[in-house]
Design a protein around this motif. Structure first.
Motif, PDB file in Angstrom:
ATOM      1  N   LEU A  54       0.880  -1.120  -0.105  1.00  0.00           N
ATOM      2  CA  LEU A  54       0.105  -0.037  -0.007  1.00  0.00           C
ATOM      3  C   LEU A  54       0.941   1.183  -0.028  1.00  0.00           C
ATOM      4  CD1 LEU A  54      -2.740   1.647   0.503  1.00  0.00           C
ATOM      5  CD2 LEU A  54      -2.176   1.388   2.916  1.00  0.00           C
ATOM      6  N   SER A  55       0.728   2.186  -0.969  1.00  0.00           N
ATOM      7  CA  SER A  55       1.525   3.450  -1.112  1.00  0.00           C
ATOM      8  C   SER A  55       0.421   4.304  -0.483  1.00  0.00           C
ATOM      9  CB  SER A  55       1.725   3.578  -2.452  1.00  0.00           C
ATOM     10  OG  SER A  55       2.611   4.906  -2.378  1.00  0.00           O
ATOM     11  N   ILE A  56       0.867   5.034   0.702  1.00  0.00           N
ATOM     12  CA  ILE A  56      -0.266   6.092   1.277  1.00  0.00           C
ATOM     13  C   ILE A  56       0.253   7.554   0.735  1.00  0.00           C
ATOM     14  CG2 ILE A  56      -0.791   7.139   3.281  1.00  0.00           C
ATOM     15  CD1 ILE A  56      -0.709   4.489   4.707  1.00  0.00           C
ATOM     16  N   GLY A  57      -0.757   8.163   0.152  1.00  0.00           N
ATOM     17  CA  GLY A  57      -0.173   9.437  -0.678  1.00  0.00           C
ATOM     18  C   GLY A  57       0.707   9.377  -1.698  1.00  0.00           C
ATOM     19  N   SER A  58       0.308   8.436  -2.614  1.00  0.00           N
ATOM     20  CA  SER A  58       1.186   7.845  -3.800  1.00  0.00           C
ATOM     21  C   SER A  58       1.368   8.969  -4.747  1.00  0.00           C
ATOM     22  CB  SER A  58       0.609   6.626  -4.283  1.00  0.00           C
ATOM     23  OG  SER A  58      -0.682   6.838  -4.893  1.00  0.00           O
ATOM     24  N   SER A  59       0.528   9.725  -5.330  1.00  0.00           N
ATOM     25  CA  SER A  59       0.580  10.752  -6.302  1.00  0.00           C
ATOM     26  C   SER A  59       0.648  10.080  -7.382  1.00  0.00           C
ATOM     27  CB  SER A  59       1.676  11.689  -5.900  1.00  0.00           C
ATOM     28  OG  SER A  59       1.287  12.900  -6.809  1.00  0.00           O
ATOM     29  N   TYR A  76      -1.970  -1.045  -4.005  1.00  0.00           N
ATOM     30  CA  TYR A  76      -2.750  -0.139  -3.796  1.00  0.00           C
ATOM     31  C   TYR A  76      -2.155   1.083  -3.386  1.00  0.00           C
ATOM     32  CZ  TYR A  76      -5.267  -4.615  -2.692  1.00  0.00           C
ATOM     33  OH  TYR A  76      -5.751  -5.915  -2.613  1.00  0.00           O
ATOM     34  N   LEU A  77      -2.787   1.962  -4.595  1.00  0.00           N
ATOM     35  CA  LEU A  77      -2.203   3.501  -4.350  1.00  0.00           C
ATOM     36  C   LEU A  77      -3.339   4.353  -3.848  1.00  0.00           C
ATOM     37  CD1 LEU A  77      -0.744   3.400  -8.103  1.00  0.00           C
ATOM     38  CD2 LEU A  77       0.360   2.899  -5.826  1.00  0.00           C
ATOM     39  N   LEU A  78      -3.290   5.013  -2.939  1.00  0.00           N
ATOM     40  CA  LEU A  78      -4.041   5.624  -2.192  1.00  0.00           C
ATOM     41  C   LEU A  78      -3.556   7.161  -2.214  1.00  0.00           C
ATOM     42  CD1 LEU A  78      -5.694   5.067   1.372  1.00  0.00           C
ATOM     43  CD2 LEU A  78      -4.795   7.405   0.808  1.00  0.00           C
ATOM     44  N   ASP A  79      -4.537   8.108  -2.896  1.00  0.00           N
ATOM     45  CA  ASP A  79      -4.218   9.586  -2.548  1.00  0.00           C
ATOM     46  C   ASP A  79      -5.338  10.440  -2.842  1.00  0.00           C
ATOM     47  OD1 ASP A  79      -1.593  10.996  -3.593  1.00  0.00           O
ATOM     48  OD2 ASP A  79      -3.172  12.261  -4.242  1.00  0.00           O
ATOM     49  N   ALA A  84      -3.882  12.822  -9.876  1.00  0.00           N
ATOM     50  CA  ALA A  84      -2.673  12.187  -9.694  1.00  0.00           C
ATOM     51  C   ALA A  84      -2.983  10.715 -10.066  1.00  0.00           C
ATOM     52  CB  ALA A  84      -2.177  12.505  -8.314  1.00  0.00           C
ATOM     53  N   LEU A  85      -3.774  10.539  -9.267  1.00  0.00           N
ATOM     54  CA  LEU A  85      -4.119   8.832  -9.759  1.00  0.00           C
ATOM     55  C   LEU A  85      -4.571   8.392 -11.172  1.00  0.00           C
ATOM     56  CD1 LEU A  85      -6.048   7.679  -6.222  1.00  0.00           C
ATOM     57  CD2 LEU A  85      -3.766   7.538  -6.885  1.00  0.00           C
ATOM     58  N   THR A 104      -9.172   6.795  -4.085  1.00  0.00           N
ATOM     59  CA  THR A 104      -9.235   8.189  -3.881  1.00  0.00           C
ATOM     60  C   THR A 104      -9.627   8.425  -2.547  1.00  0.00           C
ATOM     61  OG1 THR A 104      -9.375   8.515  -6.135  1.00  0.00           O
ATOM     62  CG2 THR A 104      -9.853  10.285  -4.860  1.00  0.00           C
ATOM     63  N   CYS A 105      -8.962   8.948  -1.571  1.00  0.00           N
ATOM     64  CA  CYS A 105      -9.725   9.311  -0.432  1.00  0.00           C
ATOM     65  C   CYS A 105      -8.397  10.061   0.517  1.00  0.00           C
ATOM     66  CB  CYS A 105     -10.118   8.119   0.534  1.00  0.00           C
ATOM     67  SG  CYS A 105      -8.814   6.937   1.084  1.00  0.00           S
TER      68      CYS A 105
END
Length: 293
Positions: A54-59, A76-79, A84-85, A104-105
């Motif tokens: 999981l990448s938090i704030g991945s941009s 999982y890419l969270l931004d 950006a996503l 997206t969250c």
């Protein structure tokens, strides 16, 4: 030039980050440390296991290329920024990459409370723990008072029994006027009475004294990043990113003009690079010390 520099203050964060990534060795530095973390994980887990991250704030991070190839069990890419996503989504669709999911969250909302973390784990992570969790320059958007609860939640509820957390952040202070830390503290302190208190060394001490992390190896490393570009507008876009406008600080028009003039006189005219001292905080859980790389 001053007017152009002020206009740059309204640039998209994604564009600012792309300039920083292209004209600095920041992502290379992160990639080098990230590769070491992945190497350590791989040495501690079965070769047949498909890893999950999981990448938090991945941009739209360049290190996506590393994560996508290493974590075939699920990335999982969270931004918070859908644009950006979307950049990553276009590539994922074009190249038919099926193990990557965009989320997206605002991680401050979904990972702050234990109950919301459980919901996030069930709905977004398919009820499967993660081998790696990264926070690459994303803690800027979380108050330091919330760091310990955040790490407690992701360590206890999201991280696998054998796993790692990799965090990267700018050093909170510097006496060198050519560094991002000095630049932020100088102007945020002058205009708002604020200095940077976001310190990974301080977080390390908090984690080491908490019983949740008694079986976790916590390592702190430092590095120096160099940023240089001869285009003044690109330089200013990165400066506004460092000064956290407008998401955190709303500088007045007069203050913006003073900042632009300072950067023009002290960096652009002198062809002076901007440096950044940054810290890497790495947590290894369930990994024997001889396996550490």
């Amino acid at each position: 030039m001053v007017e152009a520099g002020v206009r740059c203050a309204h640039s998209l964060m994604m564009d600012e980050d792309d300039i920083w990534s292209r004209y600095s060795n920041d992502k290379t530095d992160i990639g080098e440390h990230l590769a070491g973390v992945i190497r350590t994980l791989s040495a501690s887990l079965p070769l047949t296991r498909k890893l999950r991250a999981l990448s938090i704030g991945s941009s739209s991070e360049p290190q996506f290329r590393i994560l996508e190839t290493a974590f075939r069990g699920g990335l999982y890419l969270l931004d918070i920024d859908p644009q950006a996503l979307e950049t990553v989504r276009e590539r994922v669709n074009r190249q038919d990459i099926r193990h990557v999911r965009m989320i997206t969250c605002d991680y401050n909302q979904v990972l702050r409370q234990p109950e919301s973390v459980k919901t996030f784990f069930r709905q977004s992570l398919d009820n499967h723990k993660l081998d790696l969790i990264t926070l690459h320059h994303s803690l800027y958007y979380c108050c330091m008072d919330d760091w310990l609860p955040l790490f407690l939640n992701i360590h206890k509820q999201l991280l696998a029994r054998t796993g790692a957390i990799h965090t990267v952040l700018m050093s909170p202070d510097s006496r060198d006027p050519h560094t991002t830390s000095w630049l932020y503290n100088h102007f945020a302190g002058r205009y708002f009475g604020i200095t940077n208190d976001q310190s990974l060394p301080s977080l390390k001490r908090q984690l080491e004294s908490h019983p949740e992390f008694r079986d976790t190896r916590i390592i702190l490393k430092s590095s120096r990043v160099r940023f240089f570009v001869e285009d003044f507008e690109k330089l200013m876009k990165v400066v506004w990113m460092v000064l956290l406008y407008p998401g955190v600080h709303d500088y007045s028009e007069t203050q913006k003009e003073e900042i632009v003039s300072f950067v023009y006189d002290n960096f652009f005219l002198k062809k002076q690079p901007l440096f950044q001292k940054q810290h890497h905080l790495i947590l290894y859980r369930g990994i024997k010390l001889p396996a550490l790389a």
